[in-house]
Scaffold this active site. Structure first.
Site, PDB file in Angstrom:
ATOM      1  N   CYS A   1       0.848  -1.191   0.000  1.00 39.03           N
ATOM      2  CA  CYS A   1       0.000   0.000   0.000  1.00 39.03           C
ATOM      3  C   CYS A   1       0.886   1.245   0.000  1.00 39.03           C
ATOM      4  CB  CYS A   1      -0.919   0.022   1.211  1.00 39.03           C
ATOM      5  SG  CYS A   1      -0.033   0.208   2.761  1.00 39.03           S
TER       6      CYS A   1
ATOM      7  N   CYS B   1       3.364   1.556   2.880  1.00 31.23           N
ATOM      8  CA  CYS B   1       4.493   0.633   2.791  1.00 31.23           C
ATOM      9  C   CYS B   1       5.549   1.199   1.833  1.00 31.23           C
ATOM     10  CB  CYS B   1       4.052  -0.730   2.284  1.00 31.23           C
ATOM     11  SG  CYS B   1       2.553  -1.361   3.055  1.00 31.23           S
TER      12      CYS B   1
END
Lengths: 335, 76
Positions: free
Chosen positions: B10, B13
């Site tokens: 995501c 991250c």
């Protein structure tokens, strides 16, 4: 007297009627705009809504993030392990509304909860309520539709999460979890670190910063679509598809919303514009719930940890639940 | 030194990965930075909060996007 006082407070702080008047006044006196034109109603809606949403959003995220620092995923799991049966589903759904986590954590949470021995139905109650109901979106909902609708929305969202999770337990879906989820170490109970007040404020501030950066595009796009609907799309046309007297309106709204991925903050302005055009509140809520709980990316992620049968059951339960909520709301508002 | 970034890929991250790379290059460390996106692999690290930062197989931060400066403090 007290009621009037709260209504006044509501108008000033949540609905920000003064802001709406201010925007209109500026458009009329500074830009010489005619209040009867389509461009005026679109522009007024757009400017007012964008400013209002960002003020409320920043404030609300700050407050809710500060509260959330007292709840961690680890603590939630610990609390949940003490409840049994439907009680666990209810607590799971309630904790889902206040426990903070990035959407990319939902699968690790699913694995962590399941390995700790929590029934998957309880985990699903938690994971369904989490995107559906959160503090910031509820207050935003209240600012647009009033507290009554906002509170009913919370109640309905939690009931949907409880029933959805319970059904997954009733259907004995445990065996449809991918093997690797259950194999491996039982995750130890990590203690969340204890934060100082300063750290909590910093966390809240960082959250505002991060969430506003993440959602501003959705909000602008949402408000833009809302403004176009508001100014340019004839009410007759919308009502012929989504009008509350059309039996298929909720179905259309739900199926349009399911594959979409957007933040609840982006869908609210669209919802607002649709309601102003006479679309049933149930239809609009079904659309919002479909957008926030189910999306193609989240289904693809879930597919990695559960087998098809559970995946389909989950999607079916949530979809049917959302559609029912839509019809019930439309029915309640009519009477 | 091996640094791993746990997370499904995501935005948060990716940001943590980016900040880590910057921290390492500024400290001129000889370290390998690996993204771990496989859930079975992530589950081995005993954490539910993403994104997480792993230094030589030990989880040193979880559930937050650390800034470049914060990462520097943790790994130097």
């Amino acid at each position: 007297m007290l009621k009037e006082f709260f209504e006044l407070l509501n108008d000033i702080l949540l609905k920000m009627t003064w802001l709406n008047n201010l925007v209109d006044d500026i458009l009329v006196s500074v830009f010489n705009m005619d209040t009867n034109t389509l461009i005026f109603s679109s522009l007024s809606f757009f400017i007012y809504d964008v400013i209002k949403i960002f003020i409320l959003l920043s404030f609300l995220i700050y407050v809710s993030s500060y509260i959330q620092t007292y709840f961690t995923v680890e603590r939630t799991r610990h609390v949940l392990s003490k409840f049994k049966g439907i009680g666990a589903n209810i607590v799971g759904a309630l904790l889902g509304t206040i426990t903070p986590f990035c959407s990319c954590s939902s699968i690790p949470i699913f694995i962590g909860f399941t390995r700790a021995g929590l029934p998957i139905g309880v985990t699903f109650s938690f994971l369904i309520s989490s995107p559906l109901v959160d503090l910031a979106s509820v207050v935003l909902l209240a600012s647009i539709f009033g507290w009554k609708i906002a509170l009913i929305y919370v109640a309905v969202g939690i009931i949907l999460a409880v029933i959805g999770g319970t059904l997954i337990s009733v259907f004995k879906m445990e065996k449809y979890v991918e093997d690797f989820v259950l194999q491996g170490d039982i995750v130890t109970l990590e203690e969340g670190e204890i934060l100082t007040r300063k750290q909590r404020h910093k966390y809240a501030f960082d959250q505002v910063n991060e969430i506003v950066k993440r959602v501003w595009k959705y909000v602008i796009i949402g408000v833009l679509i809302g403004a176009i609907i508001h100014g340019y799309i004839p009410a007759d046309f919308i009502n012929s598809i989504l009008g509350s007297n059309k039996w298929y309106s909720v179905l259309v709204a739900a199926f349009a919303g399911i594959p979409m991925y957007a933040d609840i903050f982006g869908t609210l302005p669209i919802a607002e514009a649709l309601v102003l055009k006479g679309v049933g509140i149930g239809t609009v809520l079904a659309f919002m719930m479909a957008v926030t709980t189910l999306s193609i990316p989240s289904i693809i992620l879930l597919k990695k940890v559960v087998k098809n049968k559970l995946l389909i059951t989950f999607v079916a339960i949530v979809s049917i639940g959302i559609i029912l909520v839509g019809y019930i709301f439309n029915y309640i508002i009519i009477i | 030194m091996v640094i791993k970034i746990l997370g499904s890929g995501c935005k948060n991250c990716k940001k943590l990965y980016h900040n880590t790379i910057l921290a390492i290059s500024e400290l001129e460390l000889d370290a390998a930075v690996i993204k771990i996106t496989d859930f079975a692999e992530i589950a081995k690290y005993n954490t539910m909060r993403m994104p997480a930062l792993v230094l030589d197989e030990k989880v040193i931060a979880k559930g937050k996007v650390l800034s470049k400066e914060e990462i520097k403090k943790l790994i130097s």
